[in-house]
Design a protein around this motif. Structure first.
Motif, PDB file in Angstrom:
ATOM      1  N   GLY A  99       0.812  -1.211   0.000  1.00 36.55           N
ATOM      2  CA  GLY A  99       0.000   0.000   0.000  1.00 36.55           C
ATOM      3  C   GLY A  99       0.847   1.263   0.000  1.00 36.55           C
ATOM      4  O   GLY A  99       0.568   2.218  -0.737  1.00 36.55           O
TER       5      GLY A  99
ATOM      6  N   CYS B  61       2.506   1.749  -3.394  1.00 36.84           N
ATOM      7  CA  CYS B  61       1.574   2.283  -4.397  1.00 36.84           C
ATOM      8  C   CYS B  61       1.431   3.792  -4.270  1.00 36.84           C
ATOM      9  O   CYS B  61       1.418   4.519  -5.264  1.00 36.84           O
ATOM     10  CB  CYS B  61       0.208   1.615  -4.258  1.00 36.84           C
ATOM     11  SG  CYS B  61       0.192  -0.127  -4.745  1.00 36.84           S
TER      12      CYS B  61
ATOM     13  N   TYR C  56      -5.241   3.687  -6.689  1.00 37.36           N
ATOM     14  CA  TYR C  56      -4.552   3.004  -5.593  1.00 37.36           C
ATOM     15  C   TYR C  56      -5.039   1.562  -5.474  1.00 37.36           C
ATOM     16  O   TYR C  56      -4.236   0.623  -5.337  1.00 37.36           O
ATOM     17  CB  TYR C  56      -4.788   3.753  -4.285  1.00 37.36           C
ATOM     18  CG  TYR C  56      -4.335   2.985  -3.058  1.00 37.36           C
ATOM     19  CD1 TYR C  56      -3.005   3.019  -2.650  1.00 37.36           C
ATOM     20  CD2 TYR C  56      -5.234   2.211  -2.326  1.00 37.36           C
ATOM     21  CE1 TYR C  56      -2.585   2.294  -1.534  1.00 37.36           C
ATOM     22  CE2 TYR C  56      -4.828   1.496  -1.219  1.00 37.36           C
ATOM     23  CZ  TYR C  56      -3.509   1.538  -0.826  1.00 37.36           C
ATOM     24  OH  TYR C  56      -3.098   0.815   0.264  1.00 37.36           O
TER      25      TYR C  56
ATOM     26  N   SER D  56      -2.623  -1.724  -6.094  1.00 37.91           N
ATOM     27  CA  SER D  56      -2.376  -2.587  -4.927  1.00 37.91           C
ATOM     28  C   SER D  56      -2.979  -3.977  -5.095  1.00 37.91           C
ATOM     29  O   SER D  56      -2.773  -4.845  -4.236  1.00 37.91           O
ATOM     30  CB  SER D  56      -2.942  -1.934  -3.660  1.00 37.91           C
ATOM     31  OG  SER D  56      -4.342  -1.740  -3.762  1.00 37.91           O
TER      32      SER D  56
END
Length: 253
Positions: free
Chosen positions: A59, A62, A122, A126
């Protein structure tokens, strides 16, 4: 070569102007090299994501990758996306749409659009295995720019040159040039994890066709904001296509 340098100067924040002087006439010819700039922006985004994912949670990697692309491009396309949402979301006529997109202030539609865009971006990044993300990001970046370049090549610019943010109106490009550039932008597809991922170009092309007819119907052509918005929208559709194929691949194997 000068037109390629002009394309890099226009679509990134790299200070090439300090090293070489490019005449204004070359900037009108950058559309044919726009997809090739995707190798630079895509490699930066994918490279930062892959490297960061080696030492950080996915995360965080990203988010860093998204920040890297924004820094490289100066949020050029994101600015266009915000204006696109504001203009077409709040405008009821061609004149109103163009006036809203010309306004430098961001409105409600633009704010909501950017929030949703970054959430989706995102989530998509991810969702992939970091080991396979690098060629996917480059393929998405190059192909979305190719689709947008071909699309706007079939439309007329609806503003006057002096009203353009870049003060440039793109010259029309011959189909043969796009075929040659398109062949180059296909290189990242040879490095995808599975050949079936190439089917993601189908929804991306359909999105480009839909946007083309939408712009034609609403304002009779395109603006710079339409270009930026189209790149990001087509790119996300490509990612969604790859993800659908990836999920099916995971289910089967």
């Amino acid at each position: 070569m000068r037109s390629l340098l002009a394309a890099v100067m226009m679509f990134t924040r790299l200070p090439l102007w300090r090293l070489v002087n490019v005449d204004k006439r070359y900037f009108a010819d950058v559309i044919k090299f726009w997809p090739l700039v995707g190798f630079l922006t895509g490699a930066t985004t994918g490279g930062v994501l892959w490297l960061a994912a080696q030492v950080l949670p996915l995360g965080v990697a990203c988010v860093l990758a998204i920040i890297a692309r924004i820094l490289l491009t100066g949020a050029l396309h994101e600015d266009g996306l915000a204006d696109f949402f504001d203009g077409f979301g709040g405008g009821t006529s061609k004149e109103k749409i163009l006036a809203i997109m010309k306004d430098s202030h961001i409105g409600c539609y633009g704010t909501i659009g950017l929030v949703l865009y970054f959430m989706l971006y995102y989530a998509l990044l991810s969702s992939f295995d970091p080991a396979m993300i690098f060629p996917i990001v480059i393929a998405a970046d190059c192909f979305s720019k190719l689709c947008t370049a071909v699309m706007i090549n079939t439309l007329s610019y609806v503003r006057k040159e002096e009203e353009s943010k870049t003060k440039v109106i793109y010259s029309k490009v011959r189909i043969l040039i796009f075929v040659l550039v398109g062949a180059i932008t296909m290189i990242p597809f040879f490095f995808l994890k599975d050949a079936s991922f190439c089917w993601a170009v189908v929804p991306a092309i359909l999105a480009a066709v839909a946007l083309r007819f939408f712009f034609k119907a609403k304002i009779g052509g395109y603006t710079g904001d339409c270009c930026g918005a189209s790149v990001l929208i087509i790119e996300q559709v490509f990612y969604l296509g790859v993800l659908v194929i990836w999920c099916r691949y995971q289910f089967l194997f």
